[in-house]
Scaffold this active site. Structure first.
Site, PDB file in Angstrom:
ATOM      1  N   LYS A 258       0.834  -1.191   0.000  1.00  0.00           N
ATOM      2  CA  LYS A 258       0.000   0.000   0.000  1.00  0.00           C
ATOM      3  C   LYS A 258       0.874   1.247   0.000  1.00  0.00           C
ATOM      4  CE  LYS A 258      -3.748  -1.876   2.920  1.00  0.00           C
ATOM      5  NZ  LYS A 258      -4.923  -1.624   2.087  1.00  0.00           N
TER       6      LYS A 258
ATOM      7  N   ARG B 177     -10.402 -11.468   2.571  1.00  0.00           N
ATOM      8  CA  ARG B 177     -11.344 -12.499   2.119  1.00  0.00           C
ATOM      9  C   ARG B 177     -10.707 -13.883   2.156  1.00  0.00           C
ATOM     10  NH1 ARG B 177     -12.139  -9.385  -3.346  1.00  0.00           N
ATOM     11  NH2 ARG B 177     -11.655  -7.757  -1.829  1.00  0.00           N
TER      12      ARG B 177
END
Length: 460
Positions: free
Chosen positions: A240, A314
């Site tokens: 990120k 997820r």
């Protein structure tokens, strides 16, 4: 920090709530001294205003709180809490002006306004305390407030002090408080226990990945709560940028919220069997970090192509959901700070959710209004299923194109639940700017709505 109502006593000052239009009529009924004091002040009944009125000798004798207009109250929650900072540290009982149907919400807001994150620095001085208004279930309101304080505290704590081991410790402490069983599978034992994706996501971190499994209750329908416990998310090899990494201590907000909900359920002794599953990891970078284009095999046997290591939540949820589904529970609820797309869709204040059953969605919507805990349903939109099917594996963890990100993530998770009704919350878990009863920082979202809806959803 214990949030509680004050005991009623002679020291509790009568507090009157006034809308702007009610002030002239209220003044007409007061003595000359009170009228002069109020008229000399700037108090007008606007939202957030407060005024302490002196009695003989100058000691505080009563107080007023601005309740704003109905239009102002419709645009927010916890209107009375806006006045709490201006009321000092005295004890109050509400004498007039509080609509009975708003009593629980405003009482809860007052308690929540007493929260401050003071682990590292002393915060504001003692705040005003409230005697529980008549007609509310004071014990239930205190339970909700303290559960939310727990959730906020967990999210607000930086990753240096809230890694997977500390999150495990928090779950064990909660289990010990209520006599629940807590088992934890750590490190390479995850491979032996067939939780390969939890292990893969967390194996590069300094603290070993783990699956926290807490159980409570002996009878009634079974509810399984699954919370994303990514204690810090660098994005992995798909690193990120700094601006996106700045708030990633909150990426365990799903775990914090399900622990808060578990606190409520156990405190209130709801007649159900509760299981809480938290995959606790840190998505870090090291020589053994998982890579883009890797293909992972999940607990369920479905293969997953990794097209972005920053779509890790997820993956860990999938193994936990597969475990939850194996016991064929009556309801599975997952909570996760999962996608930026959900924030783009509904902003930080709404908790978007997905449900496999329309009656459960209806129950949550109705409960959200009652609990002052707004939620918004998004669809499990089946025409988007091909977007999560990459061709060389069963599933794609990060479909290209950037569209419908919250929906494709929810569809991905649904692939791991076959045997139970399923509700998924894609929450933000953070209050970006201070609001009444909600300081800037970690936030509980959707939990009071779930608590209120559970009797209908599980037929308790």
């Amino acid at each position: 920090m214990k949030l509680s109502f004050a005991e009623d006593s002679a020291e509790a000052l009568p507090l009157t709530l006034l809308e702007p239009g009610d002030l002239p009529g209220w003044l007409e009924a007061q003595d000359a001294s009170t009228r002069a004091w109020v008229e000399a002040s700037s108090f007008a009944g606007t939202l957030g205003q407060a005024l302490v009125i002196p009695g003989e000798g100058g000691a505080p004798a009563a107080a007023l709180a601005g309740y704003g207009t109905q239009a102002q109250r419709r645009r927010g929650r916890f209107a009375l809490a806006a006045a709490v900072p201006a009321l000092g540290s005295a004890r109050y009982r509400i004498a007039d002006g509080l609509p009975p149907e708003q009593a629980e919400e405003e009482a809860l807001g007052w308690l929540l306004a007493g929260y401050a994150f003071d682990r590292y620095k002393a915060q504001s001085p003692a705040k005003a305390r409230l005697v529980a208004p008549a007609g509310i279930d004071a014990s239930r309101v205190e339970v909700m407030a303290n559960a939310e304080a727990l959730t906020r505290e967990l999210i607000n704590t930086p990753a240096a002090d809230m890694g997977p081991d500390a999150l495990e410790a928090a779950a064990r402490a909660l289990a010990a408080e209520f006599g629940a069983q807590c088992d934890v599978t750590v490190g390479d034992a995850l491979l032996e226990g067939n939780f390969p994706m939890i292990h893969t996501v967390g194996r590069a971190a300094s603290q070993a990945p783990r699956l926290i499994d807490m159980c409570w209750g002996q009878s009634g329908p079974q509810l399984v709560l699954v919370g994303k416990g990514v204690c810090f998310d660098t994005g992995g090899l798909n690193l990120k940028p700094g601006a996106s990494m700045g708030l990633m201590k909150k990426d365990m907000g799903g775990a914090a919220n399900v622990l808060g909900l578990a606190h409520m359920i156990m405190s209130l002794e709801l007649p159900l069997r509760l299981r809480v599953l938290i995959p606790a990891v840190e998505n870090a970078i090291d020589g053994n970090a998982f890579r883009p284009q890797d293909i992972l095999t999940s607990r369920k046997g479905l293969t997953v192509e990794i097209n972005n290591t920053d779509a890790e939540g997820r993956l860990v949820l999938a193994d936990a959901l597969a475990l939850a589904d194996e016991s064929t529970p009556d309801l599975i609820i997952s909570m996760a700070t999962l996608t930026g797309a959900a924030r783009v869709a509904v902003g930080p204040d709404l908790a978007p959710f997905f449900s496999t059953r329309p009656d459960h969605a209806d129950a949550l919507r109705q409960a959200a209004t009652k609990a002052a805990d707004p939620v918004w349903e998004l669809p499990f939109w089946e025409p988007y299923e091909p977007m999560i099917e990459p061709g060389i594996a069963d599933l794609d963890n990060a479909p290209s194109g950037g569209q419908a990100g919250a929906l494709t993530a929810a569809l991905f998770l649904r692939r791991f639940v076959d045997n139970a009704p399923y509700v998924h919350f894609d929450i933000y878990g953070w209050q970006p700017t201070a609001a009444p009863a909600r300081p800037k920082g970690g936030a509980m979202q959707g939990v009071r709505a779930i608590l209120t809806a559970l009797p209908e959803m599980l037929k308790l």
